[in-house]
Every structure is written in C-alpha cells, then in structure tokens.
Scaffold this motif. Sequence first.
Motif, mmCIF file in Angstrom:
data_model
loop_
_atom_site.group_PDB
_atom_site.id
_atom_site.type_symbol
_atom_site.label_atom_id
_atom_site.label_comp_id
_atom_site.label_asym_id
_atom_site.label_seq_id
_atom_site.Cartn_x
_atom_site.Cartn_y
_atom_site.Cartn_z
ATOM 1 N N TRP A 113 2.369 36.350 7.056
ATOM 2 C CA TRP A 113 3.336 36.080 8.125
ATOM 3 C C TRP A 113 2.661 35.389 9.308
ATOM 4 N N LEU A 116 2.103 31.777 8.729
ATOM 5 C CA LEU A 116 3.339 30.998 8.781
ATOM 6 C C LEU A 116 3.980 31.004 10.162
ATOM 7 N N LEU A 118 5.220 33.623 11.718
ATOM 8 C CA LEU A 118 6.310 34.596 11.842
ATOM 9 C C LEU A 118 5.856 35.753 12.726
ATOM 10 N N GLU A 194 21.087 36.195 -2.142
ATOM 11 C CA GLU A 194 21.114 35.426 -0.898
ATOM 12 C C GLU A 194 22.062 36.031 0.133
ATOM 13 N N GLU A 238 18.278 35.794 9.219
ATOM 14 C CA GLU A 238 17.545 34.635 8.695
ATOM 15 C C GLU A 238 16.046 34.909 8.666
ATOM 16 N N LEU A 239 15.533 35.572 9.715
ATOM 17 C CA LEU A 239 14.117 35.917 9.749
ATOM 18 C C LEU A 239 13.771 36.910 8.644
ATOM 19 N N LEU A 241 15.184 37.240 5.674
ATOM 20 C CA LEU A 241 15.118 36.557 4.382
ATOM 21 C C LEU A 241 13.896 35.645 4.311
ATOM 22 N N ARG A 242 13.569 34.985 5.405
ATOM 23 C CA ARG A 242 12.400 34.114 5.410
ATOM 24 C C ARG A 242 11.114 34.925 5.208
ATOM 25 N N ALA A 243 11.023 36.068 5.875
ATOM 26 C CA ALA A 243 9.840 36.913 5.733
ATOM 27 C C ALA A 243 9.704 37.431 4.306
ATOM 28 N N ARG A 245 10.967 36.015 1.526
ATOM 29 C CA ARG A 245 10.647 34.894 0.637
ATOM 30 C C ARG A 245 9.188 34.452 0.797
ATOM 31 N N ALA A 246 8.635 34.592 2.002
ATOM 32 C CA ALA A 246 7.241 34.233 2.229
ATOM 33 C C ALA A 246 6.296 35.061 1.365
ATOM 34 N N SER A 250 12.156 38.864 -4.073
ATOM 35 C CA SER A 250 13.431 38.331 -4.555
ATOM 36 C C SER A 250 14.298 39.463 -5.075
#
Length: 311
Positions: A113, A116, A118, A194, A238-239, A241-243, A245-246, A250
């Motif tokens: 994180w 990236l 985050l 999603e 959104e954060l 899901l991004r975290a 996926r990083a 899944s």
Amino acid sequence: MMNRRDRDSKNHIALLAGGISSERAVSLESGRAVQEALTGVGYRVETLDPAEPGFIDRLRTGGFDAAFNVLHGGVGENGSIQGLLEILGIPYTGSGVLGSALSCDKNRSKTLWQALGLPTPAGWLLEPDVSLPPPFPLPWCVKPVDQGSSVGVSRVTSADRLQEAVDAARVYSGQVLIEPWIAGGEYTVGFVGEVILPSIRIETPREFYDYVAKYEDPATRYHCPSGLPAQDEAALGELALRAARALGVSGWGRVDFILTPRLEPHLIEVNVAPGMTGHSLVPMAARTVGWSFADLCRNILAQVRGGSGDG
C-alpha cells in the motif's frame, strides 16, 4: 445473484469451518450459519473441519462442486487452504493463494500500500536486528503480523509497557508489528465481486474494537449506513476495493479502516474470509442493500474461482 442454472451446476458444497487458529470458535459459528442458509435454498452442504481426521481425504473423494471457505485466520486465510484446493482442482470462494497470503501478512500489505501511495499507518516490524522503541511517538498499536479478530493486539501508552505488549502479541505470532496509534473512528467496508457494500461505523466503550468488543460486549454499536457524507462514502468504498485489488484479493472480503476526525482514512487490514455469524459485519451491510443472508451466501458462491491461478 446466482441463477438456478448456476446453483444446480455447483450444488454439492464443501463448507470449510473450524480449523486450529485462534478464531476457531467464530469459524464454527460462521459455518453453522452458512450451512443453514445454503441448505435452506437447496444446496447439499457438508461441513469439513481441517482439525478433524480425514479432512484431506474427504475433500479429495467427496465429489464436491465447490468449497465455501469460512476458516478464519491461520491456514484458512494465509493461502494454505487455497493452495490445497488448487491442487485438488476444487473451485472455492474468496481469494487465491497470493491474495490470501499477502492480506494475511499485515506488514507486507502495508509495504505494498505504501508503494502505491495508499494511506496506511507507518509500521515497525520487530526482527532480530530491530531495536525498541519504534521511531514514532506514543501511543502505539502492537499486533501480531498474521492474526485476525484483534487477537493479541494492545494499545501502549507508555514505553515501559511496550515489552509486555510485544510478549502478548508473540503468543500468537513469531512476528510483531508496531504502528502509531491512529485516533479516530473505526469503519469497515465489505465487497462481493465488484459490489461495494455500505460502510459500517463501529462504536465501543472499550479502549478499542478488541476481541471482547467484537464478540462478547453487548455495548458495542454498529451504524450501517455509517452516516458518512455521500462523497466520503463513495471515496471510502473505492479505496477499499483498490486496496484489496492491490493485494490480489478477489471474490469477496472486508477492508478495515480508521478515519480521523477530519475523515482522513487509514487502511488497517483486509480480511479474505470475514465472519459470517449473526452479528458479523458483511452480513449486516448486505442486509442494508436488501440481501438476505442466503442471498449473500449465493452471491459469494457466484464468485468461486476455478483453481487456475493465484489472484
């Protein structure tokens, strides 16, 4: 939601619950709830416990169409059970080997994180060549690197109590992580595929949201929707899901945050097999969007991975 054809094609389910981690009791409770829900909508469900003899043989010979994993902590979330299911060719719920292993390791999650950009608290991993105290001011959060449910976590407000907290964390893990204590509210965001579920704001009269607050204290309060302004709610989802996926996470999961009084988010951890009990957080958020518990279970099953990769 999974349609009838999907359900019939994956009708025989191995429900994985129990295990030998510090979260065994919660896992068994999750297993009972999921078994009741799936049985009630027509699935054939057999609960298998890795702590019981013959577990692998039964998985191999049972003719299962899919495995529903509610093993919390330990082998259930660190990639081990996922690797076994990959070898046996059994589709399973949740993340693959890599996503599970990374999310279970709080230090490696943090490292990714940070790389990236985050937002997550600083970390100080205690290794043989690392000295105490950490290079940031009190108070500190001391935790095992690879445990869930706040097991072994302490809030340290004076340096002379640090070693005691480290020793308490080492009961559960060989590696201990120290972070600066972030003052703020505790929030969590679940997702299925999603679909980002509404955030939950957690209130406890205890020092923090520890194991007792999670599972034993009736004074703990959950607010879903959390009351965040719409823009902040959307940004937090959104954060989350991004975290996830990083880390290669899944299928489904839950991301935990601390939000400062200015609503600045700090990523704490990702759970790849969250609780599925009557008081668990993902089912609570799912109810807010109109999903029954059975709906949630079927939607998680609709995300099964086919045993063909690490994501």
